[in-house]
Design an enzyme around this catalytic site. Structure first.
Site, PDB file in Angstrom:
ATOM      1  N   SER A 173     119.617  67.142 -54.439  1.00  0.00           N
ATOM      2  CA  SER A 173     120.767  66.253 -54.257  1.00  0.00           C
ATOM      3  C   SER A 173     120.391  64.810 -54.575  1.00  0.00           C
ATOM      4  CB  SER A 173     121.262  66.340 -52.808  1.00  0.00           C
ATOM      5  OG  SER A 173     122.188  65.313 -52.524  1.00  0.00           O
TER       6      SER A 173
ATOM      7  N   TYR B 146     120.509  65.846 -44.034  1.00  0.00           N
ATOM      8  CA  TYR B 146     120.814  66.628 -45.242  1.00  0.00           C
ATOM      9  C   TYR B 146     119.869  66.221 -46.373  1.00  0.00           C
ATOM     10  CZ  TYR B 146     123.193  68.038 -49.534  1.00  0.00           C
ATOM     11  OH  TYR B 146     123.478  68.551 -50.767  1.00  0.00           O
TER      12      TYR B 146
END
Length: 340
Positions: free
Chosen positions: A143, A168
């Site tokens: 990501s 995350y």
């Protein structure tokens, strides 16, 4: 090839499975169909792939009975240490595309355990299966959030990414480190892809594109964080999947010969767009001006993202070419049709 696509009921996993099938591969889709967002959207994506069921309660039975020559589906958690190895043993995959993860920066502040279970324990379980069943290539989702508070623009894979600002992001950086270890120790070719703000038809309801469109259509105000001073490298789904599939289909002979087994790439549109300009495109396509609630930046958010994709262009001739105008129009057209 025979390819395992995890997260196959998810946004990117659905599109990736579809393109791989169109290219003649045999695909096994895996997903746990969790309720992080509307499960009916996930069911309907799977229907597009040929997995059909009328009742959600009958879903497991339907998936077990539905299997053709090219696509089959398994409902499973990646962290299932008993069943995942059985799947690998039975199916004998050539390569694995791991797009399953607990997604969302903000949700990681509320439910951190689910990120550890899926993104860390699940990823380790997957790596062990790749090791034990001689998988030829693991391609996995990372990501853009790993860049944290980096100020240097555009973001490059050579930049330091030791300062994530959400759990995350920390799990995604951990995935890269875990993959590096397995590439080094067990000679598994691994490729991590740092996705940059993916949008398009069938997109996730927790993403800005969906949230803004849904609010405007229903005459509700939209939340504009950091008082609109945000920029994102918005990347259309077709451009993302083109890059993923090119990497999956590449034979990697030269990487194996050079013992260059661990790779990480940015995959984005190679352009940074102001959030307010993005919202303007949605307004144009809906013919309605949004009521905007200007709000401070949220914990875990970054002000700006922008992907340097030079190495992906060099290695795979990857050239994203979907404009914001055409990408937003495609999403709005889909939204109107899907929700009638």
């Amino acid at each position: 090839m025979k390819i395992l696509v995890t997260g196959a009921a998810g946004f990117i996993g659905f599109y990736t499975s579809k393109v791989l099938l169109n290219n003649g591969h045999s695909v096994v889709g895996l997903d746990n169909i969790n309720d992080y967002y509307d499960v009916n959207l996930k069911y309907n994506r799977l229907k597009e792939l040929g997995i059909d069921t009328n009742e959600a309660s009958e879903f497991n039975k339907a998936c077990q009975s539905k299997k053709d020559l090219s696509f089959s589906f398994v409902r499973m958690n990646l962290e299932n240490r008993e069943e995942l190895p059985k799947l690998f043993e039975n199916e004998k995959f050539d390569v694995v595309c791991n797009l399953a993860a607990q997604a969302g920066v903000r949700y990681s502040l509320e439910n951190p355990e689910s990120y550890v279970d899926s993104n860390l324990v699940g990823f380790l379980n997957l790596l062990e299966c790749c090791r034990n069943f001689k998988i030829k290539h693991l391609v996995y989702a990372s990501s853009s959030s790993v860049y944290g508070l980096n100020k240097k623009i555009p973001f490059s894979t050579s930049d330091n990414v030791d300062n994530p600002i959400s759990l995350y992001a920390a799990t995604k950086k951990s995935n890269e480190l875990m993959a590096h270890t397995y590439s080094h120790l067990f000679k598994i070719p691994t490729t991590g892809l740092r996705f940059f703000t993916v949008y398009g038809p069938w997109g996730r309801p927790d993403m800005a594109m969906f949230l803004f469109t849904d609010a405007i259509v229903n005459n509700k105000p939209i939340k504009v964080f950091n008082y609109g001073k945000m920029e994102r490298d918005f990347t259309y789904i077709d451009d993302i999947v083109e890059g993923v599939v090119r990497i999956l289909e590449h034979p990697n002979k030269e990487r194996i010969e050079k013992n260059d087994l661990y790779k990480v790439y940015n995959i984005g549109n190679n352009n940074s767009v102001k959030l307010l300009d993005f919202i303007k495109e949605i307004e144009i396509n809906l013919g309605t001006e949004a009521e905007k609630n200007m709000m401070p930046i949220q914990p875990g958010d970054v002000e700006r993202t922008w992907a340097n994709v030079d190495d992906l262009i060099r290695d795979y001739n990857y050239k994203p070419n979907t404009s914001i105008a055409s990408g937003v129009k495609a999403f709005v057209d889909w939204y109107k049709g899907y929700y009638k």
